[in-house]
Design a protein around this motif. Structure first.
Motif, PDB file in Angstrom:
ATOM      1  N   ILE A 112     -18.338  23.275   8.361  1.00 55.33           N
ATOM      2  CA  ILE A 112     -18.018  23.331   6.934  1.00 55.33           C
ATOM      3  C   ILE A 112     -18.926  22.334   6.239  1.00 55.33           C
ATOM      4  CG2 ILE A 112     -16.257  23.003   5.163  1.00 55.33           C
ATOM      5  CD1 ILE A 112     -14.150  23.732   7.206  1.00 55.33           C
ATOM      6  N   ALA A 113     -19.625  22.799   5.203  1.00 51.30           N
ATOM      7  CA  ALA A 113     -20.543  21.943   4.439  1.00 51.30           C
ATOM      8  C   ALA A 113     -20.015  21.770   3.029  1.00 51.30           C
ATOM      9  CB  ALA A 113     -21.944  22.544   4.413  1.00 51.30           C
ATOM     10  N   ASP A 114     -20.274  20.607   2.448  1.00 47.48           N
ATOM     11  CA  ASP A 114     -19.826  20.285   1.088  1.00 47.48           C
ATOM     12  C   ASP A 114     -20.855  20.798   0.088  1.00 47.48           C
ATOM     13  OD1 ASP A 114     -18.894  19.233  -1.257  1.00 47.48           O
ATOM     14  OD2 ASP A 114     -18.490  17.239  -0.453  1.00 47.48           O
ATOM     15  N   PRO A 145     -24.123  18.436   2.838  1.00 42.85           N
ATOM     16  CA  PRO A 145     -23.891  17.781   4.130  1.00 42.85           C
ATOM     17  C   PRO A 145     -22.708  18.398   4.879  1.00 42.85           C
ATOM     18  CG  PRO A 145     -23.048  16.422   2.353  1.00 42.85           C
ATOM     19  CD  PRO A 145     -23.796  17.555   1.702  1.00 42.85           C
ATOM     20  N   ILE A 146     -22.784  18.392   6.201  1.00 40.02           N
ATOM     21  CA  ILE A 146     -21.697  18.877   7.047  1.00 40.02           C
ATOM     22  C   ILE A 146     -20.537  17.887   6.987  1.00 40.02           C
ATOM     23  CG2 ILE A 146     -21.010  19.478   9.401  1.00 40.02           C
ATOM     24  CD1 ILE A 146     -22.989  21.410   8.188  1.00 40.02           C
ATOM     25  N   ILE A 147     -19.306  18.399   6.774  1.00 35.72           N
ATOM     26  CA  ILE A 147     -18.124  17.536   6.778  1.00 35.72           C
ATOM     27  C   ILE A 147     -17.181  17.878   7.930  1.00 35.72           C
ATOM     28  CG2 ILE A 147     -18.214  17.113   4.300  1.00 35.72           C
ATOM     29  CD1 ILE A 147     -15.994  19.195   3.952  1.00 35.72           C
ATOM     30  N   TYR A 195     -24.532  18.304  19.676  1.00 36.37           N
ATOM     31  CA  TYR A 195     -24.246  17.327  18.628  1.00 36.37           C
ATOM     32  C   TYR A 195     -22.733  17.197  18.444  1.00 36.37           C
ATOM     33  CZ  TYR A 195     -29.150  17.428  17.205  1.00 36.37           C
ATOM     34  OH  TYR A 195     -30.516  17.329  17.179  1.00 36.37           O
ATOM     35  N   SER A 196     -22.202  15.976  18.541  1.00 42.09           N
ATOM     36  CA  SER A 196     -20.781  15.749  18.303  1.00 42.09           C
ATOM     37  C   SER A 196     -20.508  15.790  16.805  1.00 42.09           C
ATOM     38  CB  SER A 196     -20.362  14.390  18.861  1.00 42.09           C
ATOM     39  OG  SER A 196     -20.987  13.342  18.131  1.00 42.09           O
ATOM     40  N   GLN A 197     -19.220  15.858  16.454  1.00 42.48           N
ATOM     41  CA  GLN A 197     -18.862  15.876  15.034  1.00 42.48           C
ATOM     42  C   GLN A 197     -19.353  14.607  14.347  1.00 42.48           C
ATOM     43  OE1 GLN A 197     -15.360  17.657  13.788  1.00 42.48           O
ATOM     44  NE2 GLN A 197     -15.026  16.414  11.998  1.00 42.48           N
ATOM     45  N   SER A 221     -22.405  14.508   7.757  1.00 39.72           N
ATOM     46  CA  SER A 221     -23.339  14.026   6.717  1.00 39.72           C
ATOM     47  C   SER A 221     -24.761  14.549   6.926  1.00 39.72           C
ATOM     48  CB  SER A 221     -23.371  12.489   6.637  1.00 39.72           C
ATOM     49  OG  SER A 221     -22.089  11.997   6.320  1.00 39.72           O
ATOM     50  N   GLN A 222     -24.989  15.319   7.983  1.00 42.68           N
ATOM     51  CA  GLN A 222     -26.299  15.926   8.209  1.00 42.68           C
ATOM     52  C   GLN A 222     -26.308  17.347   7.650  1.00 42.68           C
ATOM     53  OE1 GLN A 222     -28.924  14.455   9.570  1.00 42.68           O
ATOM     54  NE2 GLN A 222     -27.997  12.601  10.397  1.00 42.68           N
ATOM     55  N   ASN A 223     -27.507  17.888   7.472  1.00 49.73           N
ATOM     56  CA  ASN A 223     -27.667  19.299   7.144  1.00 49.73           C
ATOM     57  C   ASN A 223     -28.002  20.043   8.429  1.00 49.73           C
ATOM     58  OD1 ASN A 223     -29.446  21.768   6.325  1.00 49.73           O
ATOM     59  ND2 ASN A 223     -28.416  21.176   4.434  1.00 49.73           N
TER      60      ASN A 223
END
Length: 649
Positions: A317-319, A326-328, A340-342, A347-349
């Motif tokens: 889910i991205a904001d 960014p990924i939330i 990649y862990s949560q 905060s990354q794309n």
């Protein structure tokens, strides 16, 4: 210089000014300053406040143009500069000649004589009380005069403390009155229940909101124990918390289940504080909010979140409201696929998954869908955290709020590497079979022309049989490769010290003149499928059969390489053609470059199927290197097994 006036006594005037509580602070100070001027025979008296290097004149008498209420100047240009530094008084008979008075101060104020004492409020220097005159004095200030100035400063300091105290009390009284009015207004109109409880746990006040939340008239609740209306499962926690309140501990966010008048359950969030009198808790007051619907929504959200957390499909889910979206949120499956862990992806794309071979046209298609606020699906070559490439089918769906605004982007990732590998493998088989079939048939056709009239010393049948045998071998390898592709991927623990000598022994019997040695320089196992043994056998077969010298030497070495075990097969034969090596490694064939066989493709397929890699180099002999995941005795296969990586880019 004016003559000192001793009647009425200045000291009594000062005491009376500050003792009379009906007088304002300003009136008391100016009276004291005027009495001081008369007592000291000086024309100017003033009170200053000194803050952050600046002198502010708070009260003044005497009419000096630079010393009036509200005037200010840098402390460095004030007579009071030294006064605040001294424990006693600063008395100056002749300011023009005194080293205690700065030239800038004298130039600005022009005062010939000066007597000042600092004002201390609650232990801190507040400012000064000063008396001065434009004329210098013929005699120094006496001790009695200095003590008088100190007296005025002390009384002014106490008056300032009293003024601050009275202001604080007035503000507190105003706050309490405002709080009372606010409480009364809230009690009458609040959506929440306001309540008071005595030390016995009985309601002494309940606001009207109880009628809506619990179904009871507030007056019927007064006098009853609050515990009588609780669902029994929460009563024990409520009573323990109540004991804490009686000990002086406030409570926030306590969730209690009450029984509604109609028998249903109502969940109330309670914030409460003890009411004290001289340190003794006399009652408890607080507010209760009906959160029944919120709890139900939270439960639904927990179910949905758990469903996403446990889904086998990677979900993000991205904001949409933040720059670069960014990924939330990312579920466990996302980490399983990408590495990649949560915490790492938050905060990354998702561009973090892209790499050197990601198709810019596909990423542009994805970006256009996002910009146009529509769902979009595409397949991208992405890269896991360890750098290994994989095929990712990405679907992005915009999520709107009740106002129709897009607030988030829901992303679904699907690792389609297996499907892409099979698709590319089928394409490879078609290309190689078509290419080799055409070439070999061309050779066969050429020899058939000589069947009726064969050239001397030429065995036409043998010449035709050789390309036919090559076609049969090729078709057999193709069938084998297709069989492996259709089989379920099943990683196991393989001991190189066990299977490498076995494979080598099987080839030695078929090639007795050759030398095949095995060296194992690792105590770790390999995490791969059983078909790895067939891949190593293929490398050995290539080395032994493609060398015209029957005494060929082949060295097999297994060694540690970080998280991997490398199996190197090195021979002293003629070496693989560079074109053939390039085709196998890159998986790219052109009209001018084609792989001649499928054996090396089988090796490549096996290595990449278990997350490894395959490299082959020609030159002085051939060096083929298989790199596969290493596994120690204390690791499980499930923990080490890697997903397939891209076969052909």
């Amino acid at each position: 210089m004016t003559t000192a006036n001793s009647s009425p006594p200045a000291r009594e005037q000062v005491y009376e000014a500050f003792a009379d509580r009906s007088r304002s602070f300003s009136d008391a100070v100016t009276t004291a300053l005027s009495a001081g001027c008369d007592r000291l025979g000086l024309s100017v008296g003033f009170l200053t406040e000194i803050t952050d290097g600046t002198q502010y004149v708070e009260e003044a008498v005497g009419g000096h143009p630079e010393i009036r209420q509200g005037a200010e100047c840098p402390l460095s240009e004030a007579y009071c500069r030294r006064t605040v530094e001294l424990d006693g008084q600063l008395s100056v008979q002749d300011a023009a000649a005194s080293p205690e008075i700065a030239d800038a101060a004298y130039d600005r104020f022009g005062l010939g004589s000066y007597l000042g004492s600092r004002v201390v409020v609650n232990g801190d220097v507040y400012g000064t009380v000063c008396f001065a005159d434009e004329a210098q004095r013929n005699e120094p200030f006496t001790e009695a005069e200095e003590l008088f100035a100190e007296l005025v400063a002390r009384l002014v300091g106490r008056a300032i403390e009293r003024r601050a105290y009275e202001r604080e009390r007035a503000e507190q009284t105003a706050r309490l009155a405002a709080e009372k009015r606010r409480f009364e207004g809230i009690a009458e109109n609040s959506f929440d229940v306001l309540f008071r409880i005595d030390t016995e746990g009985r309601f002494t006040y309940v606001s009207d909101a109880a009628r809506r939340i619990l179904g009871y008239d507030p007056d019927t609740l007064v006098g009853d124990a609050f515990a009588d209306y609780l669902i029994q499962t929460t009563a024990a926690d409520a009573l323990d918390t109540f004991d804490g309140l009686l000990s002086g501990d406030p409570v926030q966010g306590l969730e209690l289940s009450f029984e509604h008048r109609d028998g249903s359950e109502v969940v109330v969030e309670v914030n409460a504080t003890p009411i004290t009198d001289d340190g003794t808790v006399t009652a408890v007051q607080g507010v209760g909010r009906d959160i029944t619907e919120r709890r139900e929504r939270e439960q639904e959200l927990r179910v949905r979140t758990r469903a996403m957390d446990e889904a086998e499909v990677p979900i993000t889910i991205a904001d949409a409201s933040e720059p670069d979206n960014p990924i939330i949120y990312a579920n466990d499956a996302f980490e399983a696929v990408t590495g990649y862990s949560q915490a790492e992806i938050t905060s990354q794309n998702c561009r973090i998954l892209q790499g050197p071979d990601t198709d810019p046209e596909e990423t542009a298609q994805l970006r256009e869908g996002i910009e146009e606020d529509r769902p979009v699906t595409t397949e991208l070559l992405n890269y896991r955290r360890d750098g290994s490439p994989f095929w990712n089918r990405v679907t992005i769906t915009p999520v709107q709020n009740d106002d129709g605004e897009i607030t988030h982007y829901l992303g679904f990732q699907q690792d389609v590497t297996d499907g892409k590998r099979s698709e590319r493998l089928i394409g490879l088989l078609n290309r190689v079979l078509r290419h080799n079939l055409r070439n070999e048939l061309t050779v066969i056709q050429g020899y058939t022309e000589f069947i009726d009239d064969p050239p001397p010393d030429t065995d036409i049948a043998a010449s035709i049989r050789r390309p036919l045998d090559r076609l049969l071998d090729l078709s057999e390898t193709a069938r084998e490769l297709e069989t492996y592709a259709r089989q379920e991927r099943y990683p196991v623990r393989l001991d190189p010290a066990a299977f490498l000598p076995t494979v080598a022994a099987s080839l030695r019997s078929a090639h007795p003149s050759a030398t095949v040695s095995v060296t194992v320089e690792t105590d770790r196992d390999i995490c791969a499928g059983e078909e790895l043994q067939r891949a190593v056998e293929e490398l050995l077969t290539n080395a032994l059969e493609h060398d015209p010298n029957p005494e060929t030497t082949v060295e097999i070495t297994a060694r540690d390489q970080g998280e991997w075990v490398e199996i190197e097969v090195r021979d002293d034969g003629p070496g693989i053609p560079s074109m053939e090596a390039r085709v196998v490694e890159t998986g790219e064939e052109t009209k001018l470059q084609h792989g001649k066989g499928l054996g090396l493709w089988l090796v490549n397929w096996t290595a990449t199927r278990y997350g490894g890699s395959f490299q082959i180099a020609g030159g002085d002999g051939t060096v083929a290197t298989l790199r596969l995941p290493a596994i120690t005795d204390d690791q499980s296969v499930e923990a080490v097994a890697r997903r397939p990586t891209v076969l052909f880019r």
